[in-house]
Scaffold this motif. Structure first.
Motif, mmCIF file in Angstrom:
data_model
loop_
_atom_site.group_PDB
_atom_site.id
_atom_site.type_symbol
_atom_site.label_atom_id
_atom_site.label_comp_id
_atom_site.label_asym_id
_atom_site.label_seq_id
_atom_site.Cartn_x
_atom_site.Cartn_y
_atom_site.Cartn_z
ATOM 1 N N GLY A 237 -7.122 0.786 5.510
ATOM 2 C CA GLY A 237 -6.927 2.347 5.197
ATOM 3 C C GLY A 237 -5.472 2.549 5.311
ATOM 4 O O GLY A 237 -5.067 3.652 5.509
ATOM 5 N N VAL A 238 -4.657 1.748 5.143
ATOM 6 C CA VAL A 238 -3.283 2.031 5.246
ATOM 7 C C VAL A 238 -2.670 2.965 4.075
ATOM 8 O O VAL A 238 -1.804 3.844 4.345
ATOM 9 C CB VAL A 238 -2.149 0.568 5.138
ATOM 10 N N GLY A 239 -3.366 2.568 2.910
ATOM 11 C CA GLY A 239 -2.926 3.433 1.756
ATOM 12 C C GLY A 239 -3.544 4.631 2.070
ATOM 13 O O GLY A 239 -3.082 5.825 1.159
ATOM 14 N N LEU A 240 -4.620 4.796 2.437
ATOM 15 C CA LEU A 240 -5.412 5.789 2.637
ATOM 16 C C LEU A 240 -4.786 6.807 3.426
ATOM 17 O O LEU A 240 -4.763 8.090 3.242
ATOM 18 C CB LEU A 240 -6.765 5.830 3.123
ATOM 19 N N GLU A 241 -4.120 6.261 4.538
ATOM 20 C CA GLU A 241 -3.349 7.127 5.663
ATOM 21 C C GLU A 241 -2.169 7.753 4.831
ATOM 22 O O GLU A 241 -1.959 8.876 5.034
ATOM 23 C CB GLU A 241 -3.261 6.428 6.794
ATOM 24 N N ALA A 242 -1.517 6.881 4.209
ATOM 25 C CA ALA A 242 -0.064 7.314 3.418
ATOM 26 C C ALA A 242 -0.649 8.389 2.359
ATOM 27 O O ALA A 242 0.205 9.476 2.289
ATOM 28 C CB ALA A 242 0.475 6.067 2.671
ATOM 29 N N VAL B 101 -8.326 13.477 -0.448
ATOM 30 C CA VAL B 101 -8.205 11.835 -0.783
ATOM 31 C C VAL B 101 -9.719 11.309 -0.384
ATOM 32 O O VAL B 101 -10.401 11.678 0.504
ATOM 33 C CB VAL B 101 -7.203 11.399 0.265
ATOM 34 N N VAL B 102 -10.176 10.407 -1.507
ATOM 35 C CA VAL B 102 -11.686 10.075 -1.350
ATOM 36 C C VAL B 102 -11.171 8.341 -1.428
ATOM 37 O O VAL B 102 -10.282 7.971 -2.302
ATOM 38 C CB VAL B 102 -12.286 10.265 -2.406
ATOM 39 N N GLY B 103 -11.684 7.499 -0.627
ATOM 40 C CA GLY B 103 -11.391 6.120 -0.563
ATOM 41 C C GLY B 103 -12.852 5.612 -0.604
ATOM 42 O O GLY B 103 -13.930 5.888 -0.347
ATOM 43 N N ILE B 104 -12.937 4.583 -1.816
ATOM 44 C CA ILE B 104 -14.348 4.195 -2.023
ATOM 45 C C ILE B 104 -14.276 2.480 -1.949
ATOM 46 O O ILE B 104 -13.221 1.895 -2.189
ATOM 47 C CB ILE B 104 -14.700 4.459 -3.511
ATOM 48 N N ASP B 105 -15.229 1.959 -1.492
ATOM 49 C CA ASP B 105 -15.327 0.454 -1.383
ATOM 50 C C ASP B 105 -16.936 0.256 -1.698
ATOM 51 O O ASP B 105 -17.691 0.752 -0.787
ATOM 52 C CB ASP B 105 -14.674 0.129 -0.228
ATOM 53 N N SER C 188 -18.073 -2.235 0.562
ATOM 54 C CA SER C 188 -18.245 -2.662 1.755
ATOM 55 C C SER C 188 -18.326 -1.744 2.893
ATOM 56 O O SER C 188 -17.342 -0.958 3.113
ATOM 57 C CB SER C 188 -17.091 -3.918 2.277
ATOM 58 N N ALA C 189 -19.504 -1.581 3.290
ATOM 59 C CA ALA C 189 -19.560 -0.556 4.709
ATOM 60 C C ALA C 189 -18.481 -1.119 5.696
ATOM 61 O O ALA C 189 -18.178 -0.117 6.685
ATOM 62 C CB ALA C 189 -21.143 -0.257 5.056
ATOM 63 N N LEU C 190 -18.354 -2.238 6.024
ATOM 64 C CA LEU C 190 -17.537 -2.703 7.031
ATOM 65 C C LEU C 190 -15.985 -2.300 6.743
ATOM 66 O O LEU C 190 -15.532 -1.869 7.776
ATOM 67 C CB LEU C 190 -17.792 -4.456 7.080
ATOM 68 N N ILE C 191 -15.735 -2.519 5.419
ATOM 69 C CA ILE C 191 -14.234 -2.098 4.933
ATOM 70 C C ILE C 191 -14.155 -0.630 5.370
ATOM 71 O O ILE C 191 -13.189 -0.235 5.968
ATOM 72 C CB ILE C 191 -13.905 -2.633 3.662
ATOM 73 N N LEU C 192 -15.122 0.214 4.992
ATOM 74 C CA LEU C 192 -15.023 1.411 5.300
ATOM 75 C C LEU C 192 -14.970 1.881 6.706
ATOM 76 O O LEU C 192 -14.443 2.921 6.924
ATOM 77 C CB LEU C 192 -16.316 2.144 4.412
ATOM 78 N N ALA C 193 -15.634 1.230 7.542
ATOM 79 C CA ALA C 193 -15.754 1.358 8.987
ATOM 80 C C ALA C 193 -14.198 1.058 9.365
ATOM 81 O O ALA C 193 -13.583 1.850 10.320
ATOM 82 C CB ALA C 193 -16.746 0.813 9.665
ATOM 83 N N MET C 194 -13.572 0.078 8.831
ATOM 84 C CA MET C 194 -12.213 -0.270 9.434
ATOM 85 C C MET C 194 -11.352 1.036 8.944
ATOM 86 O O MET C 194 -10.671 1.344 9.724
ATOM 87 C CB MET C 194 -11.674 -1.514 8.795
ATOM 88 N N ALA C 195 -11.414 1.607 7.673
ATOM 89 C CA ALA C 195 -10.683 2.493 7.105
ATOM 90 C C ALA C 195 -10.994 3.900 8.115
ATOM 91 O O ALA C 195 -9.875 4.299 8.176
ATOM 92 C CB ALA C 195 -10.917 2.860 5.713
ATOM 93 N N ARG C 196 -12.223 4.052 8.316
ATOM 94 C CA ARG C 196 -12.535 5.088 9.104
ATOM 95 C C ARG C 196 -11.830 5.209 10.410
ATOM 96 O O ARG C 196 -11.462 6.228 10.963
ATOM 97 C CB ARG C 196 -13.941 5.284 9.295
ATOM 98 N N GLU D 130 0.863 -1.222 0.018
ATOM 99 C CA GLU D 130 0.167 0.118 -0.069
ATOM 100 C C GLU D 130 0.809 1.165 0.034
ATOM 101 O O GLU D 130 0.777 2.243 -0.676
ATOM 102 C CB GLU D 130 -0.997 0.066 1.136
ATOM 103 N N ARG D 131 1.956 1.328 1.091
ATOM 104 C CA ARG D 131 2.766 2.489 1.201
ATOM 105 C C ARG D 131 3.454 2.430 -0.237
ATOM 106 O O ARG D 131 3.819 3.640 -0.690
ATOM 107 C CB ARG D 131 3.706 2.453 2.136
ATOM 108 N N ARG D 132 4.022 1.660 -1.096
ATOM 109 C CA ARG D 132 4.794 1.719 -2.140
ATOM 110 C C ARG D 132 4.054 2.235 -3.095
ATOM 111 O O ARG D 132 4.171 2.964 -4.080
ATOM 112 C CB ARG D 132 5.339 -0.040 -2.594
ATOM 113 N N ALA D 133 2.607 1.709 -3.395
ATOM 114 C CA ALA D 133 1.801 2.301 -4.598
ATOM 115 C C ALA D 133 1.683 3.772 -4.259
ATOM 116 O O ALA D 133 1.606 4.562 -5.239
ATOM 117 C CB ALA D 133 0.456 1.405 -4.457
ATOM 118 N N VAL D 134 1.400 4.106 -3.033
ATOM 119 C CA VAL D 134 1.343 5.452 -2.700
ATOM 120 C C VAL D 134 2.680 6.441 -3.216
ATOM 121 O O VAL D 134 2.600 7.407 -3.687
ATOM 122 C CB VAL D 134 0.933 5.788 -1.305
#
Length: 177
Positions: free
Chosen positions: A32-37, A45-49, A51-59, A9-13
């Motif tokens: 959310g590791v890449g989102l954070e980076a 930054v906008v993160g889309i998924d 899954s509401a569960l995945i978005l909650a983890m990222a949040r 994730e960090r490498r892609a960013v």
């Protein structure tokens, strides 16, 4: 998921290299590791998924960045991001390409949301690309992207397999035929 994919994730960013003023779209952000980076480099930054569960983890991981307005999370898919035309300077997606039911439709959507001159970085476990990077590069080129580059990268952890990576640019001017 966060531990195994974190380095990739960090490498892609890092490869995408968003600047403070760049609008970044992260498709399938996982926890959310890449989102954070990305949100440490870009204020938009906008993160889309889907899954509401995945978005909650990222949040949870990115609470402070969401509160500061640097990050927005929304339901969406690779082929239906919900983002406006030409609204992103950078699109990043790590380890979810294999979940896209219609890769050409997703690439068309990414092309639509990228501004002319915008860049895309995709990364997937190499084992998840049965047709390989050349086939993916062909699909990306067919979707109208230019400057398509592919390579593999070995994450520094034993838990993560070889990453197949691709970078491309939405041309600033449409090709003339």
């Amino acid at each position: 998921m966060a531990h195994g994919n974190a380095a990739t994730e960090r490498r892609a960013v890092a490869v995408a290299a968003p600047a403070e003023q760049d609008a970044v779209l992260v498709i399938g952000p996982g926890p959310g590791v890449g989102l954070e980076a990305a949100a440490r480099l870009s204020a938009h930054v906008v993160g889309i998924d889907p899954s509401a569960l995945i978005l909650a983890m990222a949040r949870r991981r990115c609470t402070a960045l969401v509160a500061r307005g640097r990050l927005r999370l929304a339901l969406g898919t690779a082929d239906r991001t919900g983002e406006p035309d030409a609204s992103a300077d950078v699109v990043i997606s790590v380890n979810n390409l294999h979940l896209w039911p219609d890769v050409p439709a997703a690439l068309a959507e990414i092309h639509r949301v990228l501004r002319p001159g915008g860049r895309m970085v995709l990364s997937a476990h190499e084992k998840w690309l049965p047709a390989g990077l050349p086939a993916l590069a062909g699909l990306v080129a067919a979707a109208g992207f230019g400057s398509v580059r592919t390579w593999t990268w070995e994450p520094p952890t034993r838990m993560a397999p070889t990453a197949a990576q691709l970078a491309a640019v939405r041309p600033a001017h449409p090709a003339h035929g």
